[in-house]
Design an enzyme around this catalytic site. Structure first.
Site, PDB file in Angstrom:
ATOM      1  N   LYS A   1       0.827  -1.288  -0.248  1.00  0.00           N
ATOM      2  CA  LYS A   1      -0.001   0.014   0.033  1.00  0.00           C
ATOM      3  C   LYS A   1       1.018   1.399   0.131  1.00  0.00           C
ATOM      4  O   LYS A   1       0.425   2.152  -0.657  1.00  0.00           O
ATOM      5  CB  LYS A   1      -1.171   0.128   1.331  1.00  0.00           C
ATOM      6  CG  LYS A   1      -1.734  -1.143   1.291  1.00  0.00           C
ATOM      7  CD  LYS A   1      -2.910  -0.709   2.492  1.00  0.00           C
ATOM      8  CE  LYS A   1      -2.108  -0.709   3.938  1.00  0.00           C
ATOM      9  NZ  LYS A   1      -1.469  -1.804   4.401  1.00  0.00           N
TER      10      LYS A   1
ATOM     11  N   ARG B   1      -8.916   0.977  10.405  1.00  0.00           N
ATOM     12  CA  ARG B   1      -8.366  -0.482  10.543  1.00  0.00           C
ATOM     13  C   ARG B   1      -9.169  -0.953  11.443  1.00  0.00           C
ATOM     14  O   ARG B   1      -8.666  -2.361  11.973  1.00  0.00           O
ATOM     15  CB  ARG B   1      -7.077   0.000  11.269  1.00  0.00           C
ATOM     16  CG  ARG B   1      -5.897  -0.014  10.456  1.00  0.00           C
ATOM     17  CD  ARG B   1      -4.753  -0.284  10.796  1.00  0.00           C
ATOM     18  NE  ARG B   1      -3.518   0.308   9.902  1.00  0.00           N
ATOM     19  CZ  ARG B   1      -2.210   0.004  10.123  1.00  0.00           C
ATOM     20  NH1 ARG B   1      -1.911  -0.903  10.719  1.00  0.00           N
ATOM     21  NH2 ARG B   1      -1.604   0.579   9.570  1.00  0.00           N
TER      22      ARG B   1
ATOM     23  N   ARG C   1      12.175  -5.355   4.621  1.00  0.00           N
ATOM     24  CA  ARG C   1      11.733  -3.987   4.363  1.00  0.00           C
ATOM     25  C   ARG C   1      12.689  -3.210   5.121  1.00  0.00           C
ATOM     26  O   ARG C   1      12.827  -3.201   5.909  1.00  0.00           O
ATOM     27  CB  ARG C   1      10.299  -4.011   4.611  1.00  0.00           C
ATOM     28  CG  ARG C   1       9.923  -2.137   4.234  1.00  0.00           C
ATOM     29  CD  ARG C   1       8.452  -2.177   4.232  1.00  0.00           C
ATOM     30  NE  ARG C   1       7.923  -2.374   5.491  1.00  0.00           N
ATOM     31  CZ  ARG C   1       6.546  -2.124   5.886  1.00  0.00           C
ATOM     32  NH1 ARG C   1       5.645  -2.061   4.967  1.00  0.00           N
ATOM     33  NH2 ARG C   1       6.126  -2.211   7.143  1.00  0.00           N
TER      34      ARG C   1
ATOM     35  N   ARG D   1      12.078  -0.652  10.226  1.00  0.00           N
ATOM     36  CA  ARG D   1      11.110  -0.273  11.276  1.00  0.00           C
ATOM     37  C   ARG D   1      11.306  -1.108  12.428  1.00  0.00           C
ATOM     38  O   ARG D   1      11.334  -2.405  12.391  1.00  0.00           O
ATOM     39  CB  ARG D   1       9.966  -0.293  10.719  1.00  0.00           C
ATOM     40  CG  ARG D   1       9.476   1.016  10.046  1.00  0.00           C
ATOM     41  CD  ARG D   1       8.116   0.912   9.301  1.00  0.00           C
ATOM     42  NE  ARG D   1       6.922   0.268  10.063  1.00  0.00           N
ATOM     43  CZ  ARG D   1       5.765   0.166   9.779  1.00  0.00           C
ATOM     44  NH1 ARG D   1       5.564   0.816   8.850  1.00  0.00           N
ATOM     45  NH2 ARG D   1       5.043  -0.543  10.418  1.00  0.00           N
TER      46      ARG D   1
ATOM     47  N   ARG E   1       1.009  -8.398  14.278  1.00  0.00           N
ATOM     48  CA  ARG E   1       0.107  -7.279  13.134  1.00  0.00           C
ATOM     49  C   ARG E   1      -0.641  -7.990  12.381  1.00  0.00           C
ATOM     50  O   ARG E   1      -1.790  -7.504  11.945  1.00  0.00           O
ATOM     51  CB  ARG E   1       1.421  -6.551  12.562  1.00  0.00           C
ATOM     52  CG  ARG E   1       2.052  -5.506  13.462  1.00  0.00           C
ATOM     53  CD  ARG E   1       3.312  -4.888  12.956  1.00  0.00           C
ATOM     54  NE  ARG E   1       3.233  -4.093  11.805  1.00  0.00           N
ATOM     55  CZ  ARG E   1       4.304  -4.052  10.793  1.00  0.00           C
ATOM     56  NH1 ARG E   1       5.375  -4.601  11.185  1.00  0.00           N
ATOM     57  NH2 ARG E   1       3.882  -3.357   9.912  1.00  0.00           N
TER      58      ARG E   1
HETATM   59  P1  AMP Z   1       1.698   0.811   9.583  1.00  0.00           P
HETATM   60  O1  AMP Z   1       2.756   1.826   9.451  1.00  0.00           O
HETATM   61  O2  AMP Z   1       0.468   1.206   8.789  1.00  0.00           O
HETATM   62  O3  AMP Z   1       2.145  -0.547   9.549  1.00  0.00           O
HETATM   63  O4  AMP Z   1       1.392   1.030  11.176  1.00  0.00           O
HETATM   64  C1  AMP Z   1       2.230   0.574  12.301  1.00  0.00           C
HETATM   65  C2  AMP Z   1       1.699   0.523  13.509  1.00  0.00           C
HETATM   66  O5  AMP Z   1       0.849   1.697  13.805  1.00  0.00           O
HETATM   67  C3  AMP Z   1       0.410  -0.322  13.404  1.00  0.00           C
HETATM   68  O6  AMP Z   1       0.779  -1.734  14.016  1.00  0.00           O
HETATM   69  C4  AMP Z   1      -0.642   0.133  14.682  1.00  0.00           C
HETATM   70  O7  AMP Z   1      -0.147  -0.190  15.822  1.00  0.00           O
HETATM   71  C5  AMP Z   1      -0.459   1.306  14.465  1.00  0.00           C
HETATM   72  N1  AMP Z   1      -1.410   2.091  13.739  1.00  0.00           N
HETATM   73  C6  AMP Z   1      -1.191   2.384  12.328  1.00  0.00           C
HETATM   74  N2  AMP Z   1      -2.467   2.957  11.801  1.00  0.00           N
HETATM   75  C7  AMP Z   1      -3.547   2.698  12.992  1.00  0.00           C
HETATM   76  C8  AMP Z   1      -4.820   2.940  12.938  1.00  0.00           C
HETATM   77  N3  AMP Z   1      -5.700   3.475  12.022  1.00  0.00           N
HETATM   78  N4  AMP Z   1      -5.343   2.716  14.198  1.00  0.00           N
HETATM   79  C9  AMP Z   1      -4.684   2.146  15.140  1.00  0.00           C
HETATM   80  N5  AMP Z   1      -3.409   1.825  15.051  1.00  0.00           N
HETATM   81  C10 AMP Z   1      -2.713   2.148  13.917  1.00  0.00           C
END
Ligand code: AMP
Length: 223
Positions: free
Chosen positions: A15, A90, A132, A165, A176
């Site tokens: 994405k 989410r 990554r 990360r 996750r």
């Molecule tokens: P991402 O960078 O999208 O993989 O997000 C990394 C982490 O941020 C996720 O595993 C969640 O802990 C938190 N996170 C990101 N977006 C959300 C969301 N919309 N709601 C809650 N937690 C989020």
């Protein structure tokens, strides 16, 4: 015409790569909740500290925190012509919160978001996440396994440092995925029922996915 795009898909489904390309070509802000939360963590804010305690466990950050961040961001003037939401909503709860936010923001506008769902076999995604790397300067995303880099620590586009990360380790990545299947996957049905879901085969190449994505936008939005 205002254009609102929402992206749903498991972690590592691509994405981020696609939404960054779309943001550049369509001149729309790319709003990625994960990055916004990581910015809070780097700035050492209270919100960042709270978010980090959930992120390091692969869990969703509480809705009050994340929906507040999104609302403030969507009210900024650069969202007037639309936006690209990557990683929000989410959960069903967040989807309903977004409905309320959009009702308020788009009061007098006739606009319907398009929701892109990145469909991919999750088996290979853990490997993708662990390999990554992201450029700390320009945000470019690399996969050490599929892209052979001369120097695995340097961005080939801008020379910035490539970082892994903290939550891209195997243990947190697995959590996750669990969170994704339990809380995010139900959104697919919700948006399908509303008739605004577009499925994309995310196992294709970056170029092919982008062609399908932009093709779908042209057919659905402009026709
Ligand atoms: P991402 O960078 O999208 O993989 O997000 C990394 C982490 O941020 C996720 O595993 C969640 O802990 C938190 N996170 C990101 N977006 C959300 C969301 N919309 N709601 C809650 N937690 C989020």
């Amino acid at each position: 015409m205002k254009q609102e795009f929402i992206f749903i898909g498991p972690p590592g489904s691509g994405k981020g790569t696609q939404t960054k390309m779309l943001s550049k070509d369509y001149n729309l802000p790319h709003i990625d909740t994960g990055s916004l939360l990581r910015e809070e963590i780097s700035a050492g804010t209270q919100e960042g500290k709270l978010a980090n305690s959930y992120m390091e466990k692969g869990q969703l950050v509480p809705i009050e925190l994340v929906s507040g961040i999104i609302k403030n961001r969507l009210l900024k003037s650069d969202c007037q012509n639309g936006f690209i939401l990557d990683g929000y909503p989410r959960s069903l709860e967040q989807a309903y919160a977004l409905d309320t936010i959009l009702e308020e923001i788009d009061k007098n506008l006739d606009v319907n978001p398009i929701v892109f769902y990145f469909e991919v076999n999750p088996e290979k995604l853990i490997e993708r996440l662990v390999n990554r790397r992201t450029c700390s300067k320009c945000g470019a995303i690399y996969n050490l396994k599929t892209m052979k880099l001369q120097d695995e620590t340097k961005c080939e586009k801008c020379g910035g440092t490539l970082l892994q990360r903290e939550d891209d380790n195997e243990e947190t990545a697995k959590k996750r995925f669990q969170t994704y299947f339990e809380q995010t996957a139900p959104l697919i049905d919700l948006y399908k029922k509303r008739g605004i879901l577009v499925k994309l085969d995310a196992s294709l190449s970056i170029e092919e996915i982008y062609k399908n994505l932009t093709g779908a936008i042209k057919e659905n939005v402009y026709s």
